[in-house]
Design a protein around this motif. Structure first.
Motif, PDB file in Angstrom:
ATOM      1  N   PRO A  52       0.968  -1.355   0.157  1.00 32.87           N
ATOM      2  CA  PRO A  52       0.086  -0.232  -0.040  1.00 32.87           C
ATOM      3  C   PRO A  52       1.204   0.928   0.240  1.00 32.87           C
ATOM      4  CG  PRO A  52      -0.098  -0.997   1.848  1.00 32.87           C
ATOM      5  CD  PRO A  52       0.698  -1.985   1.541  1.00 32.87           C
ATOM      6  N   ALA A  53       0.444   2.445  -0.681  1.00 35.76           N
ATOM      7  CA  ALA A  53       1.060   3.755  -0.323  1.00 35.76           C
ATOM      8  C   ALA A  53       0.503   4.060   0.600  1.00 35.76           C
ATOM      9  CB  ALA A  53       0.192   4.624  -1.365  1.00 35.76           C
ATOM     10  N   SER A  54       1.492   5.185   2.017  1.00 36.47           N
ATOM     11  CA  SER A  54       1.279   5.853   2.960  1.00 36.47           C
ATOM     12  C   SER A  54       1.925   6.492   2.925  1.00 36.47           C
ATOM     13  CB  SER A  54       1.910   4.302   4.346  1.00 36.47           C
ATOM     14  OG  SER A  54       3.028   4.321   4.084  1.00 36.47           O
ATOM     15  N   VAL A  55       1.693   8.067   4.550  1.00 33.40           N
ATOM     16  CA  VAL A  55       2.425   8.985   4.509  1.00 33.40           C
ATOM     17  C   VAL A  55       2.606   8.785   5.976  1.00 33.40           C
ATOM     18  CG1 VAL A  55       0.152   9.982   4.656  1.00 33.40           C
ATOM     19  CG2 VAL A  55       2.371  11.065   4.284  1.00 33.40           C
ATOM     20  N   ASP A  56       3.187   9.379   6.311  1.00 35.88           N
ATOM     21  CA  ASP A  56       3.895   9.308   7.855  1.00 35.88           C
ATOM     22  C   ASP A  56       3.034  11.280   8.573  1.00 35.88           C
ATOM     23  OD1 ASP A  56       4.620   6.701   8.267  1.00 35.88           O
ATOM     24  OD2 ASP A  56       6.720   7.450   8.753  1.00 35.88           O
ATOM     25  N   LEU A  57       1.973  11.500   9.503  1.00 36.65           N
ATOM     26  CA  LEU A  57       1.793  12.544   9.965  1.00 36.65           C
ATOM     27  C   LEU A  57       2.127  12.301  11.380  1.00 36.65           C
ATOM     28  CD1 LEU A  57      -2.130  12.559   8.887  1.00 36.65           C
ATOM     29  CD2 LEU A  57       0.119  13.150   7.363  1.00 36.65           C
ATOM     30  N   VAL A  58       3.405  14.286  11.225  1.00 32.33           N
ATOM     31  CA  VAL A  58       4.049  13.747  12.573  1.00 32.33           C
ATOM     32  C   VAL A  58       2.817  15.427  12.865  1.00 32.33           C
ATOM     33  CG1 VAL A  58       6.439  14.613  13.532  1.00 32.33           C
ATOM     34  CG2 VAL A  58       6.343  13.074  11.916  1.00 32.33           C
ATOM     35  N   THR A 108      -8.334  -0.577   7.246  1.00 30.13           N
ATOM     36  CA  THR A 108      -6.698  -0.409   6.747  1.00 30.13           C
ATOM     37  C   THR A 108      -6.162  -0.409   7.807  1.00 30.13           C
ATOM     38  OG1 THR A 108      -6.513   1.688   6.498  1.00 30.13           O
ATOM     39  CG2 THR A 108      -6.550   1.295   4.276  1.00 30.13           C
ATOM     40  N   VAL A 109      -7.097  -1.328   8.992  1.00 27.35           N
ATOM     41  CA  VAL A 109      -6.905  -1.787  10.467  1.00 27.35           C
ATOM     42  C   VAL A 109      -5.096  -1.950  10.327  1.00 27.35           C
ATOM     43  CG1 VAL A 109      -6.695  -2.497  12.809  1.00 27.35           C
ATOM     44  CG2 VAL A 109      -9.058  -1.880  11.207  1.00 27.35           C
ATOM     45  N   ALA A 110      -4.983  -3.145   9.476  1.00 25.50           N
ATOM     46  CA  ALA A 110      -3.616  -3.756   9.982  1.00 25.50           C
ATOM     47  C   ALA A 110      -2.409  -3.284   8.788  1.00 25.50           C
ATOM     48  CB  ALA A 110      -3.231  -5.126   8.643  1.00 25.50           C
ATOM     49  N   ASN A 111      -3.029  -1.609   7.901  1.00 27.89           N
ATOM     50  CA  ASN A 111      -2.200  -0.534   7.336  1.00 27.89           C
ATOM     51  C   ASN A 111      -1.975  -0.177   8.799  1.00 27.89           C
ATOM     52  OD1 ASN A 111      -1.492  -2.555   5.030  1.00 27.89           O
ATOM     53  ND2 ASN A 111      -3.705  -2.091   4.265  1.00 27.89           N
ATOM     54  N   SER A 112      -3.001   1.061   8.313  1.00 20.60           N
ATOM     55  CA  SER A 112      -2.750   2.693   9.278  1.00 20.60           C
ATOM     56  C   SER A 112      -2.557   2.161  10.889  1.00 20.60           C
ATOM     57  CB  SER A 112      -3.879   3.328   8.685  1.00 20.60           C
ATOM     58  OG  SER A 112      -4.023   3.920   7.527  1.00 20.60           O
ATOM     59  N   LYS A 113      -1.478   2.921  10.900  1.00 22.17           N
ATOM     60  CA  LYS A 113      -1.684   2.778  12.209  1.00 22.17           C
ATOM     61  C   LYS A 113      -0.385   3.956  13.164  1.00 22.17           C
ATOM     62  CE  LYS A 113       3.587   1.291  11.743  1.00 22.17           C
ATOM     63  NZ  LYS A 113       4.835   0.431  11.958  1.00 22.17           N
ATOM     64  N   ILE A 114      -0.943   3.713  14.574  1.00 17.58           N
ATOM     65  CA  ILE A 114      -0.540   5.220  15.623  1.00 17.58           C
ATOM     66  C   ILE A 114       0.267   5.053  16.223  1.00 17.58           C
ATOM     67  CG2 ILE A 114      -1.452   6.971  17.862  1.00 17.58           C
ATOM     68  CD1 ILE A 114      -3.928   6.701  15.924  1.00 17.58           C
ATOM     69  N   GLY A 160       4.445  12.446  18.417  1.00 13.21           N
ATOM     70  CA  GLY A 160       3.823  11.669  17.823  1.00 13.21           C
ATOM     71  C   GLY A 160       2.870  11.436  16.619  1.00 13.21           C
ATOM     72  N   LYS A 161       3.137   9.877  15.664  1.00 12.14           N
ATOM     73  CA  LYS A 161       2.987   9.551  14.239  1.00 12.14           C
ATOM     74  C   LYS A 161       1.549   8.881  14.101  1.00 12.14           C
ATOM     75  CE  LYS A 161       5.555   6.916  12.571  1.00 12.14           C
ATOM     76  NZ  LYS A 161       7.214   6.249  11.719  1.00 12.14           N
ATOM     77  N   LEU A 162       1.155   9.220  13.182  1.00 12.54           N
ATOM     78  CA  LEU A 162      -0.046   8.612  12.447  1.00 12.54           C
ATOM     79  C   LEU A 162       0.245   8.156  10.986  1.00 12.54           C
ATOM     80  CD1 LEU A 162      -3.204   7.411  11.721  1.00 12.54           C
ATOM     81  CD2 LEU A 162      -3.630  10.713  11.941  1.00 12.54           C
ATOM     82  N   THR A 163       0.342   7.151  10.841  1.00 11.64           N
ATOM     83  CA  THR A 163       0.678   6.407   9.303  1.00 11.64           C
ATOM     84  C   THR A 163      -0.397   5.735   8.504  1.00 11.64           C
ATOM     85  OG1 THR A 163       2.734   5.458  10.193  1.00 11.64           O
ATOM     86  CG2 THR A 163       1.838   4.356   7.794  1.00 11.64           C
ATOM     87  N   LEU A 164      -1.170   6.830   7.720  1.00 17.25           N
ATOM     88  CA  LEU A 164      -1.764   6.414   6.726  1.00 17.25           C
ATOM     89  C   LEU A 164      -1.622   6.239   5.878  1.00 17.25           C
ATOM     90  CD1 LEU A 164      -4.044   9.842   7.305  1.00 17.25           C
ATOM     91  CD2 LEU A 164      -4.378   7.591   8.020  1.00 17.25           C
ATOM     92  N   SER A 165      -2.620   4.183   5.812  1.00 20.16           N
ATOM     93  CA  SER A 165      -1.872   3.469   4.305  1.00 20.16           C
ATOM     94  C   SER A 165      -3.499   3.320   3.510  1.00 20.16           C
ATOM     95  CB  SER A 165      -1.513   2.622   4.913  1.00 20.16           C
ATOM     96  OG  SER A 165      -0.061   3.014   5.101  1.00 20.16           O
ATOM     97  N   SER A 166      -3.231   3.276   2.152  1.00 18.78           N
ATOM     98  CA  SER A 166      -4.324   2.870   1.517  1.00 18.78           C
ATOM     99  C   SER A 166      -4.971   1.690   1.649  1.00 18.78           C
ATOM    100  CB  SER A 166      -4.214   3.192  -0.139  1.00 18.78           C
ATOM    101  OG  SER A 166      -2.700   2.118   0.193  1.00 18.78           O
ATOM    102  N   TYR A 217       5.740  13.667   6.078  1.00 22.50           N
ATOM    103  CA  TYR A 217       6.519  13.036   6.096  1.00 22.50           C
ATOM    104  C   TYR A 217       6.558  11.588   5.064  1.00 22.50           C
ATOM    105  CZ  TYR A 217       8.679  16.246   9.198  1.00 22.50           C
ATOM    106  OH  TYR A 217       9.227  17.512   9.220  1.00 22.50           O
ATOM    107  N   SER A 218       7.338  11.020   4.097  1.00 23.55           N
ATOM    108  CA  SER A 218       7.821  10.071   3.375  1.00 23.55           C
ATOM    109  C   SER A 218       8.007   9.011   4.724  1.00 23.55           C
ATOM    110  CB  SER A 218       8.725  10.140   2.337  1.00 23.55           C
ATOM    111  OG  SER A 218       9.256   9.047   1.567  1.00 23.55           O
ATOM    112  N   PRO A 219       6.988   7.849   4.259  1.00 27.51           N
ATOM    113  CA  PRO A 219       7.687   6.886   5.405  1.00 27.51           C
ATOM    114  C   PRO A 219       8.929   6.511   5.893  1.00 27.51           C
ATOM    115  CG  PRO A 219       5.685   6.414   4.145  1.00 27.51           C
ATOM    116  CD  PRO A 219       6.749   7.775   3.415  1.00 27.51           C
ATOM    117  N   ASP A 220       9.212   7.118   7.081  1.00 28.37           N
ATOM    118  CA  ASP A 220       9.828   6.063   7.627  1.00 28.37           C
ATOM    119  C   ASP A 220      10.836   6.952   7.355  1.00 28.37           C
ATOM    120  OD1 ASP A 220       8.918   4.556   9.219  1.00 28.37           O
ATOM    121  OD2 ASP A 220       9.187   2.970   7.227  1.00 28.37           O
TER     122      ASP A 220
END
Length: 601
Positions: free
Chosen positions: A172-178, A264-270, A286-292, A317-320
């Motif tokens: 999946p595609a994702s993004v980190d929201l910090v 996206t429970v398995a993908n997106s995470k906090i 804190g980091k919220l990772t939203l994934s498709s 941010y780009s993931p990690d």
């Protein structure tokens, strides 16, 4: 008198056996109707008869071929009959449009009908077929030296196929929201509130933070509500709680309202913010990772944008990494490679479907040239000598070149290369980034011709022998060839390109010019129909000639091969009588030795 050898009986038996053999042959001829049932019956006659049979069967098929040719011509000429009707109507409209009594809207209506009739001429040319062979749109295009099985590589004109092959994404595609302490420190008590009403945009959907009384899912401003428990705080613990609550609320709102992030429970995470030090004021994030929900390529990820301009305390941010982004970030590589097959055929001098000197194959920026000498290689170009090589040797050379290039750091998008029979198999693990992340493939065939503007030439086999052919030529009869097709800019097109608009009748002068064009087009269609009619008349005479030749040759073959029943019946009767007489004489001959018994009494 002798008893050991009954010569008379032997003589009678020999004649009887010969007569019975002749009778058997007569029965065979009478029952089959053929004088020649085996080569022994008439060796020379059999050879002549078989040659005649070849001619007769050939004439049968030639007659069918000729009738097929007549049917083909009738199909094409019938379509041109309708083209003639359309041209006559278009000429009427041109004459009408040239009259000065018409208003602009009148000519617009006439122009619309002229355009539609022009499109119909193109449709007739494109769809008139006989046995799936297009008759009025010109020759079929040439054959390239290799066929690419990927729909991502398409014909680009001038004997060139090109495209970028991509593998399907496996992540999946994702993004980190910090979120940092500056977010948690926003006040909810000042007027106006520093957190209440904060907005941001994810995938073209506008979200609004709500900390007051619980609203519906849509705020009074028409935005999607992000309902969060918020307490104005000056302590790290309070700020951390605010950040974690906000991330949870944003995640829930986005997953509820945007199908891109649904389930996206398995993908997106906090990654919750934590208080790592006892001293107050210690920085935290804190980091919220939203994934498709689905796997996405780089190009797909770019379609999902983020905007926190009204909420600048949050960073995307780009993931990690700490690389700022404004869209989802898809993986440029995949765990499942995509394979593309380039199938070659024949030998380098056998047909058009093989590489010739001057042809090129370009893989990921590396050019492979086919030549009859080995020279001209550079950092991005390799030359393969095809002289006196079969296709398998050529393919092995291509594989060797690509493997060497990859070992040197070139062709990075190619994950592997292999040869299976006459097929070159190329694999890539690069996903689509909307630019050039995939495996670029280009095929250039120097002697390939897209013959769309050339007349269709058909060789009709109208005889029993190899050289007995008739060439039929059918001209291109689309609107462009007739001089009636225009492009969007108003320029007139050449044959092989369908019209965007018809001949111009938008003014008196233009309509009068259109009349001249219509006259020319009608003349061209008339000439083509006349030519086809003349060929059809010729083929009808050809059919009669073939039928007569078939009849006469069949008669000649019959005289050689068939039996004369009356004559053969005479032979059968004679042989039958001789058989009866022979049997009687054999019986008499067998009685002769018994006369010796009289001498022994």
């Amino acid at each position: 008198m002798k008893i050991n050898h009954n010569i008379q009986a032997l003589n009678a038996y020999r004649n009887l056996a010969q007569n019975m053999n002749n009778t058997s042959k007569s029965l065979e001829k009478l029952s089959s109707g053929l004088r020649i049932n085996r080569a022994a019956d008439d060796a020379a006659g059999l050879a002549i008869s078989e040659k005649m049979r070849s001619q007769i069967k050939g004439l049968d098929i030639a007659e069918r071929n000729t009738l097929d040719a007549i049917s083909l011509i009738q199909t094409g000429e019938g379509a041109l009959n309708q083209t003639h009707e359309i041209l006559q109507r278009m000429r009427e409209l041109s004459v009408q449009a040239s009259n000065g009594t018409l208003e602009e809207q009148d000519r617009t209506a006439i122009q619309n009908e002229v355009d539609q009739l022009t499109f119909e001429i193109d449709r007739i040319a494109d769809t008139t077929q006989f046995n799936q062979k297009k008759l009025l749109s010109g020759s079929e295009q040439g054959t390239a030296f290799a066929e690419v099985n990927s729909s991502q590589v398409a014909y680009a004109g001038n004997g060139t196929w090109q495209g970028t092959v991509n593998a399907a994404p496996s992540k999946p595609a994702s993004v980190d929201l910090v979120f940092d302490q500056a977010v948690g420190a926003l006040s909810d008590t000042t007027n106006p509130s520093q957190i209440e009403g904060k907005t941001f945009i994810i995938n073209n959907k506008k979200y609004e933070v709500v900390t007051s009384a619980a609203p519906t899912n849509i705020t009074t401003n028409g935005n999607i509500a992000v309902k969060v428990n918020w307490t104005t705080s000056t302590t790290d613990a309070g700020k951390i709680s605010n950040v974690n609550n906000l991330m949870t609320a944003i995640k829930g709102a986005v997953e509820l309202n945007d199908p891109v992030f649904k389930d996206t429970v398995a993908n997106s995470k906090i990654t919750n913010a934590t208080d790592s030090a006892p001293a107050e004021g210690t920085p935290f994030t804190g980091k919220l990772t939203l994934s498709s929900s689905n796997n996405m390529s780089v190009a797909d990820g770019k379609k999902v944008s983020f905007s926190f301009t009204g909420f600048n305390q949050v960073k995307a941010y780009s993931p990690d990494t700490t690389t700022a982004v404004t869209t989802l970030v898809g993986s440029p590589v995949t765990t499942t490679s995509a394979s593309t097959q380039l199938t070659f055929s024949g030998l380098p001098t056998a047909s058009d479907a093989v590489p010739y000197a001057g042809d090129e194959l370009i893989i990921d920026g590396q050019t492979i040239r086919f030549s009859e000498r080995t020279s001209g290689s550079t950092a991005t170009t390799a030359t393969i000598n095809i002289k006196d090589k079969n296709i398998f040797e050529v393919l092995d050379s291509i594989k060797s070149v690509l493997e060497t290039k990859k070992a040197g750091g070139a062709v990075p998008a190619m994950s592997s290369v292999d040869v299976v029979g006459s097929t070159l198999v190329l694999s890539t693990d690069r996903t689509d980034d909307g630019a050039s992340n995939g495996l670029d493939i280009s095929l250039k065939d120097v002697d390939f011709e897209a013959n769309k503007d050339k007349d269709l030439e058909l060789d009709m086999h109208i005889g029993a022998n190899a050289s007995e052919t008739l060439k039929i030529t059918i001209g291109v009869m689309d609107a462009a060839k007739l001089g009636l097709a225009r492009a969007a800019d108003g320029s007139y097109l050449t044959a092989g390109v369908n019209a965007v608009q018809g001949v111009d009748v938008s003014s008196t002068e233009a309509a009068r010019g259109a009349i001249t064009r219509m006259d020319q087009a009608i003349r061209m269609v008339s000439e083509e129909r006349s030519k086809l009619g003349a060929i059809q008349n010729r083929l009808e005479h050809t059919t009669l000639n073939l039928q007569m030749s078939n009849e006469n040759l069949t008669s000649a073959e019959s005289r050689i091969r068939d039996t004369d029943m009356a004559k053969e019946m005479t032979n059968f009767t004679k042989n039958n009588i001789l058989n009866q007489a022979g049997q009687a004489m054999l019986a008499q001959a067998n009685q002769l030795p018994q006369g010796i018994l009289q001498l022994l009494k």
